[in-house]
Design an enzyme around this catalytic site. Structure first.
Site, short mmCIF file in Angstrom:
data_model
loop_
_atom_site.label_atom_id
_atom_site.label_comp_id
_atom_site.label_asym_id
_atom_site.label_seq_id
_atom_site.Cartn_x
_atom_site.Cartn_y
_atom_site.Cartn_z
N ASP A 129 12.75 1.83 -43.39
CA ASP A 129 12.22 1.34 -42.11
C ASP A 129 10.71 1.52 -42.11
OD1 ASP A 129 11.92 0.79 -39.17
OD2 ASP A 129 14.09 0.91 -39.28
N ASP A 188 7.89 -1.13 -46.17
CA ASP A 188 7.77 -2.39 -45.43
C ASP A 188 8.44 -3.49 -46.25
OD1 ASP A 188 6.98 -4.81 -44.27
OD2 ASP A 188 5.10 -3.95 -43.55
N ASN A 226 20.08 -5.42 -42.81
CA ASN A 226 20.10 -5.43 -41.34
C ASN A 226 18.74 -5.76 -40.72
OD1 ASN A 226 20.78 -4.30 -38.49
ND2 ASN A 226 19.17 -2.92 -39.24
N TYR A 273 12.41 -17.43 -36.45
CA TYR A 273 13.50 -16.44 -36.54
C TYR A 273 14.82 -17.18 -36.72
CZ TYR A 273 16.74 -12.80 -34.72
OH TYR A 273 17.77 -11.90 -34.52
N LYS A 286 17.47 -17.13 -39.76
CA LYS A 286 18.84 -16.68 -39.52
C LYS A 286 19.87 -17.74 -39.93
CE LYS A 286 18.24 -12.47 -37.99
NZ LYS A 286 18.73 -11.32 -38.80
N VAL A 303 23.16 -7.56 -28.26
CA VAL A 303 23.52 -6.15 -28.40
C VAL A 303 22.47 -5.32 -27.67
CG1 VAL A 303 24.01 -4.30 -30.03
CG2 VAL A 303 24.53 -6.67 -30.64
N THR A 351 20.07 -2.73 -27.22
CA THR A 351 19.26 -1.76 -27.97
C THR A 351 17.97 -1.55 -27.19
OG1 THR A 351 18.07 -3.43 -29.20
CG2 THR A 351 20.11 -2.63 -30.21
N1 LIG Z 1 20.20 -6.73 -30.85
C1 LIG Z 1 20.67 -7.95 -30.74
O1 LIG Z 1 21.02 -8.38 -29.64
C2 LIG Z 1 20.83 -8.85 -31.95
C3 LIG Z 1 21.32 -10.12 -31.75
C4 LIG Z 1 21.50 -10.97 -32.84
C5 LIG Z 1 21.15 -10.52 -34.11
N2 LIG Z 1 20.66 -9.28 -34.28
C6 LIG Z 1 20.31 -8.87 -35.64
O2 LIG Z 1 20.80 -7.58 -35.90
C7 LIG Z 1 19.91 -6.89 -36.77
C8 LIG Z 1 19.45 -5.60 -36.12
O3 LIG Z 1 18.88 -5.93 -34.86
P1 LIG Z 1 18.29 -4.86 -33.85
O4 LIG Z 1 18.47 -5.43 -32.49
O5 LIG Z 1 18.78 -3.50 -34.15
O6 LIG Z 1 16.74 -4.96 -34.22
P2 LIG Z 1 15.59 -3.89 -33.99
O7 LIG Z 1 14.33 -4.62 -33.92
O8 LIG Z 1 15.93 -2.99 -32.83
O9 LIG Z 1 15.68 -3.01 -35.30
C9 LIG Z 1 15.35 -3.56 -36.54
C10 LIG Z 1 14.88 -2.42 -37.42
O10 LIG Z 1 14.25 -3.00 -38.56
C11 LIG Z 1 13.00 -2.36 -38.74
N3 LIG Z 1 12.04 -3.27 -39.36
C12 LIG Z 1 11.46 -4.36 -38.78
N4 LIG Z 1 10.58 -4.91 -39.62
C13 LIG Z 1 10.60 -4.17 -40.76
C14 LIG Z 1 9.90 -4.23 -41.99
N5 LIG Z 1 8.98 -5.17 -42.21
N6 LIG Z 1 10.18 -3.32 -42.94
C15 LIG Z 1 11.10 -2.34 -42.72
N7 LIG Z 1 11.79 -2.23 -41.55
C16 LIG Z 1 11.54 -3.12 -40.60
C17 LIG Z 1 12.56 -1.98 -37.33
O11 LIG Z 1 11.56 -0.97 -37.35
C18 LIG Z 1 13.86 -1.54 -36.71
O12 LIG Z 1 14.13 -0.18 -36.94
C19 LIG Z 1 18.75 -7.87 -37.04
O13 LIG Z 1 19.00 -8.57 -38.22
C20 LIG Z 1 18.82 -8.80 -35.85
O14 LIG Z 1 18.26 -10.06 -36.14
C21 LIG Z 1 20.48 -8.43 -33.23
#
Ligand SMILES: NC(=O)c1ccc[n+]([C@@H]2O[C@H](COP(=O)([O-])OP(=O)(O)OC[C@H]3O[C@@H](n4cnc5c(N)ncnc54)[C@H](O)[C@@H]3O)[C@@H](O)[C@H]2O)c1
Length: 252
Positions: free
Chosen positions: A42, A68, A95, A160, A164, A193, A195
């Site tokens: 992360d 990163d 993820n 995005y 996706k 979701v 968060t």
């Molecule tokens: N939360 C939702 O409602 C939702 C809906 C549809 C899809 N998703 C997908 O689920 C997955 C997780 O989503 P989330 O809501 O937990 O996202 P989030 O943004 O809360 O968490 C993503 C994590 O990835 C890390 N990250 C981002 N860019 C980075 C980089 N360049 N290098 C390393 N780490 C990096 C962030 O710091 C974070 O900890 C993602 O693929 C997202 O697209 C989430």
């Protein structure tokens, strides 16, 4: 609520991208609770270190890599380090992503590249790096995170959603090319979701609208997404590959 324990996940070597917060944090907790050996990366260093400290008493405490994912060379080097640290890689969970909003007029070629780097490119290069270790182990699992957003055509997310959409094609292609090596590849498609990051975008009225658009009442939590991920990662899902699995409470 009862949670399943999968004997086949005990001691498995798991890598999770973006495991420091949000759904990824829930995935790290869930795999650690199964007795798996977990490494994650992360850019959110503080949150990630807190997570490691919180889980330090587990059978296998998780290992954090501050990397990163936009830097392909760093991803490749990290995957090599993870393989060495864990003695292999059985399960890769791609993820991490970033859903910053943008308008069509504001997209430059550099922004396009950066969005593809954070939302698409690293999934392929992590899979490419993990596949040889999985082949040597006799099989493996790759789970790619997609999104319901482009299925719903949500506004101000064109790059995005482009990334996706591509992930679903990436999954099917990898599943075909790696299937005879007993490597299963699937896409997880979350709905909305709850968060910390997502909470930023929504007012109580907005959240009520999401719930109204779902078939089921209530908000999906990271632990609910983790339940699907654990099943697909386990041997119980041995004939599940090449497909998209929604966890969206029937959002349409
Ligand atoms: N939360 C939702 O409602 C939702 C809906 C549809 C899809 N998703 C997908 O689920 C997955 C997780 O989503 P989330 O809501 O937990 O996202 P989030 O943004 O809360 O968490 C993503 C994590 O990835 C890390 N990250 C981002 N860019 C980075 C980089 N360049 N290098 C390393 N780490 C990096 C962030 O710091 C974070 O900890 C993602 O693929 C997202 O697209 C989430």
């Amino acid at each position: 609520m009862s949670r399943a324990i999968y004997p086949s996940l005990k001691d498995k070597r798991v890598f999770i991208s973006g495991g420091g917060s949000g759904i990824g944090e829930g995935l790290v907790e869930a795999f650690v609770a199964q007795g798996a050996q977990v490494a994650f990366c992360d850019i959110a260093v503080e949150e990630s270190e807190k997570l490691v400290a919180r889980l330090s008493d587990a059978a296998h405490a998780p290992v954090f890599h501050a990397v990163d994912l936009r830097d392909v060379a760093a991803v490749q080097a990290m995957m090599g380090d993870v393989e060495q640290q864990l003695g292999g890689i059985d399960i890769l969970v791609n993820n991490a992503a970033n859903d910053d909003r943008h308008s069509i007029e504001d997209v430059t070629p550099a922004y396009w590249d950066e969005r593809m780097a954070v939302n698409l490119r690293h999934l392929f290069f992590a899979a490419q790096a993990a596949a040889p270790a999985m082949k040597r182990a006799g099989g493996g699992v790759i789970l790619n995170f997609g999104s319901i957003s482009w299925h719903l055509a949500l506004p101000e997310l064109v790059l995005y959603q482009t990334a996706k959409a591509a992930i679903e094609g990436l999954t099917r292609s990898l599943a075909r090319d790696l299937g005879r090596d007993n490597i299963r590849v699937n896409t997880i498609i979350p709905g909305n979701v709850k968060t910390l990051r997502q909470e930023k975008w929504y007012t109580p009225e907005g959240e009520a609208e999401i719930v109204a658009a779902q078939c089921l009442d209530g908000r999906i939590l990271p632990v609910d997404v983790a339940a699907l991920v654990l099943f697909l990662a386990s041997d119980d899902a041995r004939f599940c590959t090449g497909h998209d699995y929604f966890i969206d409470a029937g959002w349409r």
